[in-house]
Enzyme design. Structure first.
Site, PDB file in Angstrom:
ATOM      1  N   GLU A  92      -7.815 -13.391  -1.281  1.00 19.59           N
ATOM      2  CA  GLU A  92      -7.007 -14.610  -1.391  1.00 19.59           C
ATOM      3  C   GLU A  92      -6.940 -15.402  -0.090  1.00 19.59           C
ATOM      4  O   GLU A  92      -6.477 -16.548  -0.090  1.00 19.59           O
ATOM      5  CB  GLU A  92      -5.606 -14.252  -1.877  1.00 19.59           C
ATOM      6  CG  GLU A  92      -5.611 -13.751  -3.319  1.00 19.59           C
ATOM      7  CD  GLU A  92      -4.232 -13.507  -3.882  1.00 19.59           C
ATOM      8  OE1 GLU A  92      -3.284 -13.367  -3.091  1.00 19.59           O
ATOM      9  OE2 GLU A  92      -4.103 -13.454  -5.117  1.00 19.59           O
ATOM     10  N   GLU A 123     -12.066   9.308  -2.524  1.00 21.28           N
ATOM     11  CA  GLU A 123     -11.156   9.172  -1.379  1.00 21.28           C
ATOM     12  C   GLU A 123     -11.126  10.415  -0.499  1.00 21.28           C
ATOM     13  O   GLU A 123     -10.642  10.372   0.626  1.00 21.28           O
ATOM     14  CB  GLU A 123      -9.744   8.861  -1.858  1.00 21.28           C
ATOM     15  CG  GLU A 123      -9.022  10.009  -2.536  1.00 21.28           C
ATOM     16  CD  GLU A 123      -7.599   9.644  -2.933  1.00 21.28           C
ATOM     17  OE1 GLU A 123      -6.695  10.358  -2.497  1.00 21.28           O
ATOM     18  OE2 GLU A 123      -7.412   8.646  -3.654  1.00 21.28           O
TER      19      GLU A 123
END
Length: 307
Positions: A92, A123
């Site tokens: 954004e 992860e």
């Protein structure tokens, strides 16, 4: 089960984000009204927890701005919810502040596919985080933000260790006090919002806390870089009808111009809102306004001589 695995599991089980909140032990028996009230009450703890850490967040942002001013980058890394929130914030920044895709970027364990589909096993690989940073040639000019509610995600730790080795600024955004990540970064930000309403579901309060802090990091950094004029979003990219209308309203608010004047100026400025504002306020053509802006570090207030 080996003693090593048992020890690791006991450490995870002791994390604040893994605790069970006794207040909500009858969660499954609550009505929808009661559930809504419970979630709202739980979420209200997040801003209070963040307020306690504002000095730490300020130090981190100061460091990030310093690196960005030197031509460095802001890089987020995380896994699962944490990684998705980092990608969201980075994505954004382009349309909101006209930064390049390479100036603010993000990695999620498992790559882009993990944005839509679970890739939780990835992860646990610390080399994967380091590899992602190596591919972008992380350097001492960059600021690297590791995001992990647990504060122990190996993917994030591996990336932060590499970042430290090359001299990059390192920040850890976690949800647990005294975490492993906090021990290795320059600026630990530990938002302890307490146990989750749904025990262990860190997409709830921990995720909310991460989103709010990431909002602070990116927005305040961009304000300090001159990406706003007052509280107006003057560096937005005009890429659709909604943003065209927003750009015109910003120009009108900043200059007092009417719609016809702001439309003409925006067109002549090649849809650069800052340039259009200077054109109208200083009665300049687009070339002169752009030159004045460049000579003023792309800051409207400085270009106007009103600092």
């Amino acid at each position: 089960m080996t003693s090593e695995n048992s020890n690791s599991e006991s450490k995870i089980g002791s994390l604040r984000t893994e605790q069970v909140d006794a207040k909500y032990h009858l969660l499954d028996a609550m009505s929808v009204t009661e559930l809504l009230q419970a979630m709202n009450e739980s979420d209200a703890e997040v801003p209070r927890a963040i307020a306690l850490k504002l000095p730490e967040i300020e130090k981190a942002i100061d460091g990030i701005v310093d690196r960005l001013l030197q031509g460095g980058r802001l890089i987020y890394l995380g896994a699962g919810t944490s990684g998705r929130l980092g990608v969201l914030d980075a994505a954004e920044c382009g349309p909101t502040f006209s930064v390049s895709e390479d100036q603010v970027l993000a990695f999620i364990a498992g790559g882009d596919q993990a944005l839509r589909f679970p890739a939780e096993g990835v992860e646990d690989d610390p080399t994967a985080g380091a590899t992602d940073l190596k591919l972008k040639n992380v350097s001492q000019l960059d600021a690297v933000v590791g995001i992990a509610a647990s504060g122990r995600t190996p993917y994030v730790i591996g990336a932060l260790q590499l970042a430290k080795e090359v001299g990059a600024l390192t920040i850890g955004l976690t949800g647990n006090p005294n975490s492993e990540i906090s021990k290795i970064v320059d600026h630990p930000i530990e938002i302890d919002s307490g146990p989750e309403l749904l025990a262990g579901s860190t997409r709830l309060k921990s995720g909310t806390a991460q989103k709010l802090v990431l909002n602070m990091i990116s927005t305040i950094a961009m304000v300090r870089l001159g990406k706003t004029y007052g509280n107006l979003m003057v560096d937005l990219q005009v890429t659709n009808e909604k943003l065209q209308d927003r750009a015109l309203r910003i120009i009108e608010k900043a200059t007092g111009a009417v719609r016809a004047e702001s439309t003409r100026a925006l067109k002549e400025a090649n849809h650069e809102v800052k340039v259009a504002i200077l054109m109208l306020l200083l009665n300049l053509d687009a070339k002169a306004a752009r030159e004045r802006l460049l000579a003023s570090s792309n800051r409207i207030r400085e270009a106007l001589g009103t600092e």
